[in-house]
Write a protein that holds these residues in place. Structure first.
Motif, PDB file in Angstrom:
ATOM      1  N   GLN A 175      32.984  71.202  10.803  1.00 36.09           N
ATOM      2  CA  GLN A 175      34.522  71.954  11.182  1.00 36.09           C
ATOM      3  C   GLN A 175      34.240  73.178  11.116  1.00 36.09           C
ATOM      4  O   GLN A 175      35.680  73.801  11.310  1.00 36.09           O
ATOM      5  CB  GLN A 175      35.468  71.192  10.262  1.00 36.09           C
ATOM      6  N   MET A 176      33.410  73.962  10.801  1.00 37.65           N
ATOM      7  CA  MET A 176      33.560  75.319  10.182  1.00 37.65           C
ATOM      8  C   MET A 176      32.801  76.165  11.017  1.00 37.65           C
ATOM      9  O   MET A 176      31.840  75.926  11.682  1.00 37.65           O
ATOM     10  CB  MET A 176      32.740  75.501   8.924  1.00 37.65           C
ATOM     11  N   LEU A 177      33.488  77.316  11.636  1.00 40.27           N
ATOM     12  CA  LEU A 177      32.851  78.389  12.152  1.00 40.27           C
ATOM     13  C   LEU A 177      32.431  79.342  11.218  1.00 40.27           C
ATOM     14  O   LEU A 177      33.404  80.085  10.559  1.00 40.27           O
ATOM     15  CB  LEU A 177      33.973  78.995  13.324  1.00 40.27           C
ATOM     16  N   PHE A 178      31.387  79.903  11.151  1.00 39.65           N
ATOM     17  CA  PHE A 178      30.733  80.653  10.230  1.00 39.65           C
ATOM     18  C   PHE A 178      30.777  82.105  10.851  1.00 39.65           C
ATOM     19  O   PHE A 178      30.165  82.467  11.842  1.00 39.65           O
ATOM     20  CB  PHE A 178      29.342  80.626   9.775  1.00 39.65           C
ATOM     21  N   LEU A 179      31.519  82.997  10.268  1.00 39.78           N
ATOM     22  CA  LEU A 179      31.252  84.602  10.729  1.00 39.78           C
ATOM     23  C   LEU A 179      30.455  85.247   9.422  1.00 39.78           C
ATOM     24  O   LEU A 179      30.917  85.098   8.293  1.00 39.78           O
ATOM     25  CB  LEU A 179      32.598  85.108  10.623  1.00 39.78           C
ATOM     26  N   VAL A 180      29.173  85.487   9.617  1.00 37.60           N
ATOM     27  CA  VAL A 180      28.302  85.849   8.715  1.00 37.60           C
ATOM     28  C   VAL A 180      27.859  87.364   8.720  1.00 37.60           C
ATOM     29  O   VAL A 180      27.745  87.957   9.705  1.00 37.60           O
ATOM     30  CB  VAL A 180      26.958  84.898   8.630  1.00 37.60           C
ATOM     31  N   PRO A 181      27.683  87.949   7.503  1.00 32.00           N
ATOM     32  CA  PRO A 181      27.005  89.207   7.438  1.00 32.00           C
ATOM     33  C   PRO A 181      25.888  89.267   7.822  1.00 32.00           C
ATOM     34  O   PRO A 181      24.979  88.460   7.739  1.00 32.00           O
ATOM     35  CB  PRO A 181      27.546  89.822   6.083  1.00 32.00           C
ATOM     36  N   ALA A 182      25.095  90.560   8.095  1.00 31.61           N
ATOM     37  CA  ALA A 182      23.955  90.739   8.201  1.00 31.61           C
ATOM     38  C   ALA A 182      23.538  92.074   7.893  1.00 31.61           C
ATOM     39  O   ALA A 182      24.332  93.073   8.116  1.00 31.61           O
ATOM     40  CB  ALA A 182      23.207  90.199   9.701  1.00 31.61           C
ATOM     41  N   VAL A 183      22.280  92.458   7.622  1.00 36.27           N
ATOM     42  CA  VAL A 183      21.616  93.780   7.555  1.00 36.27           C
ATOM     43  C   VAL A 183      20.933  94.406   8.695  1.00 36.27           C
ATOM     44  O   VAL A 183      21.234  95.463   9.266  1.00 36.27           O
ATOM     45  CB  VAL A 183      20.410  93.589   6.542  1.00 36.27           C
ATOM     46  N   ALA A 184      20.524  93.239   9.653  1.00 33.10           N
ATOM     47  CA  ALA A 184      20.213  93.308  11.080  1.00 33.10           C
ATOM     48  C   ALA A 184      20.074  92.234  11.709  1.00 33.10           C
ATOM     49  O   ALA A 184      19.844  91.048  11.224  1.00 33.10           O
ATOM     50  CB  ALA A 184      18.908  94.310  11.040  1.00 33.10           C
ATOM     51  N   CYS A 185      20.106  92.013  13.019  1.00 31.33           N
ATOM     52  CA  CYS A 185      20.047  90.975  13.908  1.00 31.33           C
ATOM     53  C   CYS A 185      19.190  91.516  15.123  1.00 31.33           C
ATOM     54  O   CYS A 185      19.166  92.852  15.668  1.00 31.33           O
ATOM     55  CB  CYS A 185      21.269  90.618  14.379  1.00 31.33           C
ATOM     56  N   ASP A 186      18.501  90.707  15.917  1.00 35.48           N
ATOM     57  CA  ASP A 186      18.058  90.970  17.143  1.00 35.48           C
ATOM     58  C   ASP A 186      18.483  90.260  18.318  1.00 35.48           C
ATOM     59  O   ASP A 186      19.190  89.305  17.865  1.00 35.48           O
ATOM     60  CB  ASP A 186      16.240  90.854  17.110  1.00 35.48           C
ATOM     61  N   ARG A 187      18.261  90.360  19.444  1.00 32.07           N
ATOM     62  CA  ARG A 187      18.733  89.741  20.467  1.00 32.07           C
ATOM     63  C   ARG A 187      18.470  88.348  20.660  1.00 32.07           C
ATOM     64  O   ARG A 187      19.056  87.647  21.489  1.00 32.07           O
ATOM     65  CB  ARG A 187      18.658  90.653  21.956  1.00 32.07           C
TER      66      ARG A 187
END
Length: 202
Positions: free
Chosen positions: A122-134
């Protein structure tokens, strides 16, 4: 590449991308945070979600507090005994939080943690990150906390970063790293499934 070498490379990249984020001025940060929150609101998956797992901004992370109303909000609480985070429903930000790990506001110990089955379905996660790639590879702080939280979730997670944290080259990862489906910056929303950009903003 061995796990040890991957972790060494990740450590170097964390310092690089953390430095980039810290160089954002206070004025830019306020503007970028507003743009990020607007971009998240426009995501169809956010519009349809009833339950949102978000985070309190720590250090130079984006501030998502503008999104903390209108949805059922869950925030992370650190479990010292097991060394993991759990998600807890919050109704009142002033009443239901106190300083926790690293001084970050966390839900009160008396509030019940969400069931893992509920989080997965049931959960939509909005998560932090130090970096992401495409491609959806997410570089976190190094504890693997969100990789464990995101394991087996049904709704595709959304990573929230500034554009300076977006790596145009693939980031190193291991089989234990949980990928993200969406990446939201102040400039764009990236659908990592097929590496398609959905909405160049600026």
């Amino acid at each position: 590449m061995s796990v040890e070498l991957v972790e060494m490379e990740k450590s170097v990249l964390r310092k690089e991308f953390s430095a980039r984020r810290k160089n954002i001025t206070a004025e830019e940060r306020r503007r970028f945070d507003a743009d990020i929150c607007r971009n998240i609101r426009e995501l169809p998956i956010f519009k349809s979600a009833e339950n949102i797992a978000a985070f309190i901004s720590f250090g130079a992370e984006p501030d998502l507090s503008a999104l903390f109303h209108g949805k059922r909000l869950f925030l992370p609480r650190f479990k010292a005994r097991s060394g993991v985070y759990e998600m807890v429903a919050i109704e009142n930000l002033k009443r239901d939080l106190l300083p926790g790990k690293y001084g970050i506001p966390e839900p009160l110990p008396s509030l019940p943690a969400a069931d893992t089955g509920f989080l997965a379905s049931q959960m939509l996660f909005l998560v932090p990150a130090v970096a992401c790639d495409r491609n959806g590879c997410r570089l976190g702080r190094g504890g693997g906390f969100y990789d464990r939280l995101l394991s087996g979730v049904n709704l595709p997670p959304v990573a929230v970063i500034y554009s300076c944290q977006l790596s145009e080259t693939p980031l190193p990862g291991t089989e234990h790293d949980a990928p993200v489906r969406w990446i939201v910056t102040e400039r764009e929303v990236i659908d990592t499934a097929g590496n398609n950009e959905s909405g160049e903003k600026k």
